[in-house]
Design a protein around this motif. Structure first.
Motif, short mmCIF file in Angstrom:
data_model
loop_
_atom_site.label_atom_id
_atom_site.label_comp_id
_atom_site.label_asym_id
_atom_site.label_seq_id
_atom_site.Cartn_x
_atom_site.Cartn_y
_atom_site.Cartn_z
N ASN A 207 -26.58 9.10 -15.07
CA ASN A 207 -25.33 8.44 -14.69
C ASN A 207 -24.13 8.98 -15.45
O ASN A 207 -22.99 8.67 -15.12
N GLN A 208 -24.36 9.80 -16.49
CA GLN A 208 -23.25 10.44 -17.20
C GLN A 208 -22.68 11.63 -16.42
O GLN A 208 -21.64 12.17 -16.79
N TYR A 209 -23.37 12.02 -15.36
CA TYR A 209 -22.99 13.26 -14.66
C TYR A 209 -21.71 13.13 -13.86
O TYR A 209 -20.86 14.03 -13.87
N ALA A 210 -21.53 12.04 -13.13
CA ALA A 210 -20.38 11.92 -12.22
C ALA A 210 -19.64 10.61 -12.46
O ALA A 210 -20.24 9.57 -12.74
N SER A 211 -18.32 10.67 -12.38
CA SER A 211 -17.48 9.48 -12.51
C SER A 211 -16.22 9.65 -11.69
O SER A 211 -15.78 10.77 -11.42
N GLU A 212 -15.65 8.54 -11.28
CA GLU A 212 -14.41 8.53 -10.50
C GLU A 212 -13.36 7.72 -11.25
O GLU A 212 -13.65 6.64 -11.76
N VAL A 213 -12.15 8.23 -11.31
CA VAL A 213 -11.04 7.52 -11.94
C VAL A 213 -9.84 7.56 -10.99
O VAL A 213 -9.52 8.63 -10.45
N SER A 214 -9.22 6.43 -10.81
CA SER A 214 -8.08 6.36 -9.88
C SER A 214 -6.89 5.70 -10.56
O SER A 214 -7.05 4.72 -11.31
N PHE A 215 -5.70 6.26 -10.33
CA PHE A 215 -4.46 5.70 -10.85
C PHE A 215 -3.48 5.52 -9.69
O PHE A 215 -3.47 6.33 -8.76
N THR A 216 -2.69 4.48 -9.78
CA THR A 216 -1.55 4.44 -8.86
C THR A 216 -0.59 5.53 -9.30
O THR A 216 -0.64 5.99 -10.45
N LYS A 217 0.29 5.93 -8.42
CA LYS A 217 1.25 6.98 -8.78
C LYS A 217 2.10 6.55 -9.97
O LYS A 217 2.42 7.36 -10.85
N GLN A 218 2.43 5.27 -10.02
CA GLN A 218 3.24 4.78 -11.13
C GLN A 218 2.47 4.82 -12.44
O GLN A 218 2.99 5.23 -13.48
N GLU A 219 1.20 4.40 -12.40
CA GLU A 219 0.36 4.45 -13.60
C GLU A 219 0.20 5.89 -14.09
O GLU A 219 0.29 6.17 -15.29
N PHE A 220 0.00 6.77 -13.14
CA PHE A 220 -0.17 8.18 -13.47
C PHE A 220 1.07 8.73 -14.14
O PHE A 220 1.00 9.39 -15.19
N GLU A 221 2.23 8.47 -13.58
CA GLU A 221 3.48 8.97 -14.14
C GLU A 221 3.75 8.37 -15.52
O GLU A 221 4.22 9.07 -16.42
N ASN A 222 3.43 7.10 -15.69
CA ASN A 222 3.64 6.46 -16.99
C ASN A 222 2.80 7.12 -18.07
O ASN A 222 3.28 7.37 -19.19
N LYS A 223 1.55 7.40 -17.75
CA LYS A 223 0.66 8.05 -18.73
C LYS A 223 1.16 9.45 -19.07
O LYS A 223 1.14 9.86 -20.24
N MET A 224 1.61 10.18 -18.08
CA MET A 224 2.12 11.52 -18.33
C MET A 224 3.37 11.48 -19.19
O MET A 224 3.53 12.27 -20.13
N LYS A 225 4.25 10.53 -18.92
CA LYS A 225 5.53 10.46 -19.66
C LYS A 225 5.34 9.97 -21.09
O LYS A 225 6.18 10.24 -21.95
N GLN A 226 4.24 9.27 -21.35
CA GLN A 226 3.96 8.87 -22.73
C GLN A 226 3.73 10.08 -23.63
O GLN A 226 3.96 10.03 -24.84
N ASN A 227 3.29 11.16 -23.03
CA ASN A 227 3.01 12.38 -23.78
C ASN A 227 4.03 13.49 -23.52
O ASN A 227 4.20 14.38 -24.36
N HIS A 228 4.68 13.45 -22.35
CA HIS A 228 5.69 14.45 -22.00
C HIS A 228 6.87 13.71 -21.36
O HIS A 228 6.85 13.44 -20.16
#
Length: 331
Positions: A207-228
């Protein structure tokens, strides 16, 4: 004639002295060197015993330092790092890898004041006390599992992995996603000859082989902007997210995300993905990541080790599969 004979004997004696004295002195010097070398070996052996016989373990949560015998420490590492349900030879491989990692850290990277190593897996190796570990196992399995851990540690007592006579930096991870990674790809710097990309079969069964992660566009942008903070993205652009280059281990090496070109390792860290082996898809309001593997991918894959053990491979064979050109020796 008598004088001539004496003179001749003196000349012969002088010649012998000229040639023999250096030879005798050289032999004596060699003997002295041998004695010194033996004394140095004895001192080195005493140093090894004192250095690696006990471990000063920093408990990251409390800041306390505990001194433990090496094998007792390794019991806590193996039981924390690898499921006790795994094959015995996989557990033995983990014990040798953990011992090697520990010795290397002590010898080359003393970064904890007053301690040799810590129990934080993000920094060093995970560790758990026997009581805490037993409490996490089902009661009917506790004795069986602990016996397996003890067998793994004690039957490999003193064994470490070496390359050209030196203890290696024995990285390991959970699941490679089918192929391990060159060390330089993950942490930069020069490649190490024993930490090269190798294929690993049978890992998709875990079960460690495959995983799925989903972000809303807003969540995704927020995470990116926290670092850039300068991050920008226009989702109307056809290739606003595009993988530019892959590593030898099939992980993302460089990816374009909006106005940024980032390494797969950095994206994994920013988004909390299980590995840098991922695919990205934009689905209306969501950014979806399909991830293979679990961990940095360098060195021994634990699920890969278990697969090889199931195939009948001994711990030495498992280790030599994941670490190229190495030998297994006593400390």
């Amino acid at each position: 004639r008598e004088k001539m004979r004496r003179l001749f004997m003196y000349v012969i004696l002088l010649i012998l002295m000229i040639f023999l004295v250096p030879i005798l002195l050289t032999k004596k010097f060699d003997k002295v060197k041998e004695v010194v070398a033996n004394e140095e070996k004895q001192e080195e052996a005493e140093y090894v015993y004192k250095s690696y016989g006990t471990i000063k373990l920093l408990h990251a949560a409390t800041g306390q330092i505990e001194e433990l015998p090496m094998d007792e420490y390794l019991l806590g590492v193996v039981s924390a790092e690898m499921p006790a349900s795994y094959e015995q030879e996989a557990l033995k491989a983990q014990a040798v890898v953990a011992r090697t990692y520990t010795v290397y850290k002590i010898k080359n990277n003393a970064k904890h004041d007053g301690a040799d190593i810590c129990d934080d897996s993000k920094c060093c190796q995970a560790w758990i006390s026997k009581d805490d570990r037993l409490a996490k196992w089902e009661e009917n399995l506790r004795q069986e599992y602990w016996n397996k851990i003890e067998q793994a540690v004690y039957e490999t007592k003193g064994k470490v992995i070496t390359y050209n006579g030196e203890v290696i930096d024995a990285f390991f991870h959970s699941n490679s996603g089918g192929k391990t990674e060159n060390v330089s790809t993950v942490w930069g710097g020069a490649d190490l000859p024993y930490l090269q990309s190798v294929e690993t079969a049978g890992e998709s069964e875990y079960n460690q082989y495959a995983s799925e992660v989903s972000f809303t566009k807003q969540e995704f942008e927020n995470k990116m902007k926290q670092n850039h903070a300068d991050f920008q993205i226009n989702y109307d652009e056809p290739e606003c997210i595009k993988v530019l280059e892959y590593t030898q281990g099939n992980r993302v090496k460089t990816i374009k995300i909006g106005n940024l070109n980032l390494s797969g390792v950095e994206v994994r860290t920013i988004l909390g993905l299980r590995s840098a082996n991922f695919e990205v898809a934009i689905n209306q309001d969501n950014i979806n990541f399909s991830v293979k593997g679990y961990g940095h991918g360098v060195g021994m894959s634990q699920t890969g080790a278990n697969t090889l053990a199931k195939e009948g491979k001994m711990y030495e064979e498992i280790i030599k599969h994941f670490y190229s050109g190495v030998e297994i020796n006593d400390i």
